[in-house]
Design a protein around this motif. Sequence first.
Motif, PDB file in Angstrom:
ATOM      1  N   LEU A 136     -42.150  37.653  14.141  1.00 37.00           N
ATOM      2  CA  LEU A 136     -40.756  37.728  14.591  1.00 37.00           C
ATOM      3  C   LEU A 136     -39.885  36.910  13.639  1.00 37.00           C
ATOM      4  N   LEU A 137     -38.964  37.576  12.955  1.00 38.08           N
ATOM      5  CA  LEU A 137     -38.057  36.882  12.045  1.00 38.08           C
ATOM      6  C   LEU A 137     -36.776  36.502  12.775  1.00 38.08           C
ATOM      7  N   ALA A 138     -36.142  35.447  12.296  1.00 38.39           N
ATOM      8  CA  ALA A 138     -34.905  34.979  12.936  1.00 38.39           C
ATOM      9  C   ALA A 138     -33.834  36.060  12.930  1.00 38.39           C
ATOM     10  N   ALA A 139     -33.817  36.878  11.890  1.00 37.19           N
ATOM     11  CA  ALA A 139     -32.782  37.911  11.756  1.00 37.19           C
ATOM     12  C   ALA A 139     -32.752  38.839  12.973  1.00 37.19           C
ATOM     13  N   GLY A 140     -33.907  39.028  13.613  1.00 35.00           N
ATOM     14  CA  GLY A 140     -33.973  39.956  14.751  1.00 35.00           C
ATOM     15  C   GLY A 140     -33.628  39.311  16.086  1.00 35.00           C
ATOM     16  N   ALA A 141     -33.400  37.995  16.102  1.00 31.62           N
ATOM     17  CA  ALA A 141     -33.112  37.303  17.367  1.00 31.62           C
ATOM     18  C   ALA A 141     -31.630  37.398  17.682  1.00 31.62           C
ATOM     19  N   THR A 142     -31.299  37.727  18.927  1.00 24.60           N
ATOM     20  CA  THR A 142     -29.889  37.841  19.299  1.00 24.60           C
ATOM     21  C   THR A 142     -29.424  36.651  20.148  1.00 24.60           C
TER      22      THR A 142
ATOM     23  N   ILE B 143     -36.678  34.269  23.724  1.00 22.56           N
ATOM     24  CA  ILE B 143     -36.000  34.708  22.511  1.00 22.56           C
ATOM     25  C   ILE B 143     -35.628  36.174  22.750  1.00 22.56           C
ATOM     26  N   HIS B 144     -34.342  36.438  22.881  1.00 27.51           N
ATOM     27  CA  HIS B 144     -33.899  37.826  23.045  1.00 27.51           C
ATOM     28  C   HIS B 144     -33.790  38.438  21.653  1.00 27.51           C
ATOM     29  N   VAL B 145     -34.310  39.647  21.506  1.00 28.19           N
ATOM     30  CA  VAL B 145     -34.332  40.255  20.168  1.00 28.19           C
ATOM     31  C   VAL B 145     -33.726  41.658  20.193  1.00 28.19           C
ATOM     32  N   ASP B 146     -33.401  42.163  18.998  1.00 24.90           N
ATOM     33  CA  ASP B 146     -32.825  43.517  18.919  1.00 24.90           C
ATOM     34  C   ASP B 146     -33.933  44.574  18.815  1.00 24.90           C
ATOM     35  N   ALA B 147     -33.522  45.846  18.855  1.00 21.68           N
ATOM     36  CA  ALA B 147     -34.499  46.944  18.884  1.00 21.68           C
ATOM     37  C   ALA B 147     -35.349  46.968  17.609  1.00 21.68           C
TER      38      ALA B 147
END
Length: 381
Positions: A309-315, A293-297
Amino acid sequence: MEPALATPADLWNAALFPPSSCPRLVVKIGSALLVDPAGSVRRGWLEGIAADIAARARAGQQVIVVSSGAIALGARRLGLPKGGRASLEDAQAAAATGQIALSQVWAEVLGASGLVAAQMLVTLDDLEERRRYLNAAATLDRLLGLAVVPILNENDSVATEEIRFGDNDRLAARVAQAAGAQGVVLLSDIDGLYDRNPALPGAVHIPRVERIDPAIEAMADRGSASGMGSGGMVSKIAAARIANAAGAQLAIASGRIDRPLSTPARHTLFAAEKAAPARKAWLAGGLTAKGMIHVDAGAVEALRAGKSLLAAGATRIEGRFSRGDLVAVIAPDGMGVARGLIEYGDQDAARIAGTRREDHAERLGYAPRAALVHRNHMALL
Ligand code: GLU
């Protein structure tokens, strides 16, 4: 007589597992405390413990109860021999009969203390199989978030011999692990571990165990003194091992007093492992991750602050995986930040990646989970 408790602070200083150091507590109550020898529920004692739980809830502690007693209660009502444990069929019939009464009493006594009770019956499989483990953990989390007191027991009326916990000591420890609890109290008819059978002359009480080694295990005497429950000292030490490995402390304390959760009394404390809990260690190493799962900063920051880890932060979602599989969480610079058990299969994870929770039900076509990877099932790297 009620113990004199000057102020709430005094109470918590003396009590086991105060809310300040133990936000989540699992309390296991043995059969002999719940049911008297004539087969009636010990209601007065239960009212006391409900009041204790209510006081802890007011002080901010979330309490989960693991309640035995279904077999003992049902066996008396059905007139079955050997406390309902003569055969598996007897135990299952007794459990089914006793459980309905037990749940009702819990709902009543907690209700009288201003609390709402919820019943969860689980089998060993429910806590071993990863997808079901996540479900049970999510339900517990939600109930506690709603300020409800979950009452758990093994689903004895369907569990077969091979797939039974058989004792609620180990069940309580597994529940503590699933719920990310910091403390477990096993209340029974004994006030802790002794260096030999406590009925023998010269038996010495052990107040604290730092490490469960063969010498400690050798102290465990087989069998339960009351003959009502199935958990003797052997299963209590096995429970301590599970709880400690999951980072939770475990105490064996006597419930043979009124208000045992607010009355200082002798007990044995099994200290938790100082190192990373075994489950986190297992998540961090061991198995190969099935996906990434690639995520933002922002998500990296949230994870480091101990959040889920929320879905909103996954890229971006990479790999093929199912709900309950192990995945790696990857920061924008390509470094792994965490590993954990994913709440969705890869396709559904991709459907909600980068979107807000409000939109998830529509994207998925079913009620969404609270997170992509819950913090209780995740290890930071
Ligand atoms: N689940 C059993 C019951 O409700 C109790 C198991 C145990 O004795 O620990 O009677």
